[in-house]
Design a protein around this motif. Structure first.
Motif, PDB file in Angstrom:
ATOM      1  N   HIS A 189     -36.414  -5.884 -47.391  1.00 24.18           N
ATOM      2  CA  HIS A 189     -36.611  -6.552 -46.094  1.00 24.18           C
ATOM      3  C   HIS A 189     -35.437  -6.289 -45.162  1.00 24.18           C
ATOM      4  O   HIS A 189     -34.404  -5.751 -45.580  1.00 24.18           O
ATOM      5  CB  HIS A 189     -36.754  -8.076 -46.302  1.00 24.18           C
ATOM      6  N   TYR A 200     -23.996  -8.767 -52.202  1.00 27.63           N
ATOM      7  CA  TYR A 200     -24.502  -8.728 -53.576  1.00 27.63           C
ATOM      8  C   TYR A 200     -23.339  -8.449 -54.514  1.00 27.63           C
ATOM      9  O   TYR A 200     -22.498  -7.589 -54.221  1.00 27.63           O
ATOM     10  CB  TYR A 200     -25.543  -7.613 -53.735  1.00 27.63           C
ATOM     11  N   HIS A 227     -32.703  -3.640 -46.544  1.00 26.36           N
ATOM     12  CA  HIS A 227     -32.125  -3.485 -47.878  1.00 26.36           C
ATOM     13  C   HIS A 227     -33.127  -3.793 -48.980  1.00 26.36           C
ATOM     14  O   HIS A 227     -34.009  -4.634 -48.819  1.00 26.36           O
ATOM     15  CB  HIS A 227     -30.861  -4.338 -48.024  1.00 26.36           C
ATOM     16  N   HIS A 242     -33.367  -8.913 -42.346  1.00 29.57           N
ATOM     17  CA  HIS A 242     -33.342 -10.331 -42.032  1.00 29.57           C
ATOM     18  C   HIS A 242     -34.053 -10.560 -40.692  1.00 29.57           C
ATOM     19  O   HIS A 242     -33.898  -9.781 -39.756  1.00 29.57           O
ATOM     20  CB  HIS A 242     -31.910 -10.857 -42.030  1.00 29.57           C
ATOM     21  N   GLU A 263     -25.420  -9.798 -45.771  1.00 30.15           N
ATOM     22  CA  GLU A 263     -25.620 -10.303 -47.133  1.00 30.15           C
ATOM     23  C   GLU A 263     -24.603  -9.638 -48.050  1.00 30.15           C
ATOM     24  O   GLU A 263     -24.206  -8.498 -47.811  1.00 30.15           O
ATOM     25  CB  GLU A 263     -27.051  -9.985 -47.590  1.00 30.15           C
TER      26      GLU A 263
HETATM   27 FE   LIG Z   1     -31.569  -9.996 -47.621  1.00 27.56          FE
END
Ligand SMILES: [Fe+2]
Length: 208
Positions: A90, A101, A138, A92, A99
């Motif tokens: 997706h 990770y 991403h 945002h 984001e």
């Molecule tokens: Fe995301």
């Protein structure tokens, strides 16, 4: 109204966040249309459509500006044809929300695409962190033989837009197996975004 501080351990072997406020699972049968080899997908879905490909435990304190959503995702290893298991992916909905990770276990690739169609891949191994900056589409890919476990963190008002990938016939690149490793190959179905579509993504960023 103050949000109460909370403590959460990551159970790496279970691939789960402790004390979450929610969780969800994605089964193979729900991931139709993501893979290049539709025939291989149909066969796999017939055999194991109910198997869970990825699962998320997360904590969503409140979806208001300034809060964070965070959690842990656990992703099974596997391939459809020669293409590794992946998440739907997706951008945002408020597209300038970033984001992070953090890889807890396994071996993954964060596949990212800019609105203009630039591709970036970042390989994640335990204790490696990936920053997904504002405006990058991403998707996570499990390129290892084991379960991929990652923690993630993003602003609570980000939202998710999944159509952005569907509208272009998938992401511009696919991640496939080669010689025990992985490589990025072009997606033949990819249709670049128009300037109008690109402008709409940048306009959806809340710059205030
Ligand atoms: Fe995301």
């Amino acid at each position: 109204m103050l949000v109460e501080p909370t403590l959460h351990h990551v159970n790496v072997s279970q691939g789960a966040l402790q004390n979450p406020t929610g969780n969800y699972q994605k089964r193979l049968s729900e991931l139709a249309g993501l893979y290049q080899d539709e025939e291989a997908f149909q066969k796999a879905a017939l055999e194991a459509g109910e198997s869970v490909v990825y699962e998320v435990t997360d904590c969503r304190p409140e979806v208001t500006r300034g809060n964070m959503i965070f959690g842990v995702t656990r992703m099974q290893p596997g391939k459809i044809g020669n293409e590794f298991y992946l998440t739907r992916g997706h951008i945002h909905a408020v597209a300038n929300r970033p984001e992070i990770y953090y890889c807890e276990a396994g071996r993954g690739v964060m596949l990212m695409e800019s609105p203009e169609g630039e591709i970036r891949t970042i390989e994640l191994t335990p204790r490696a962190m990936c920053y997904v900056p504002p405006f990058w589409i991403h998707r996570s890919v499990n390129v290892g033989a084991d379960t991929l476990v990652m923690s993630f963190f993003y602003p609570a008002d980000s939202g998710q837009d999944y159509e952005v990938i569907r509208d272009t016939g998938g992401m511009k690149s696919r991640i496939v197996a080669v010689n025990g490793g992985w490589e990025e190959i072009p997606n033949p179905n990819y249709q670049p975004r128009s300037q109008v579509q690109i402008d709409a993504i940048y306009a959806s960023g809340d710059q205030a």
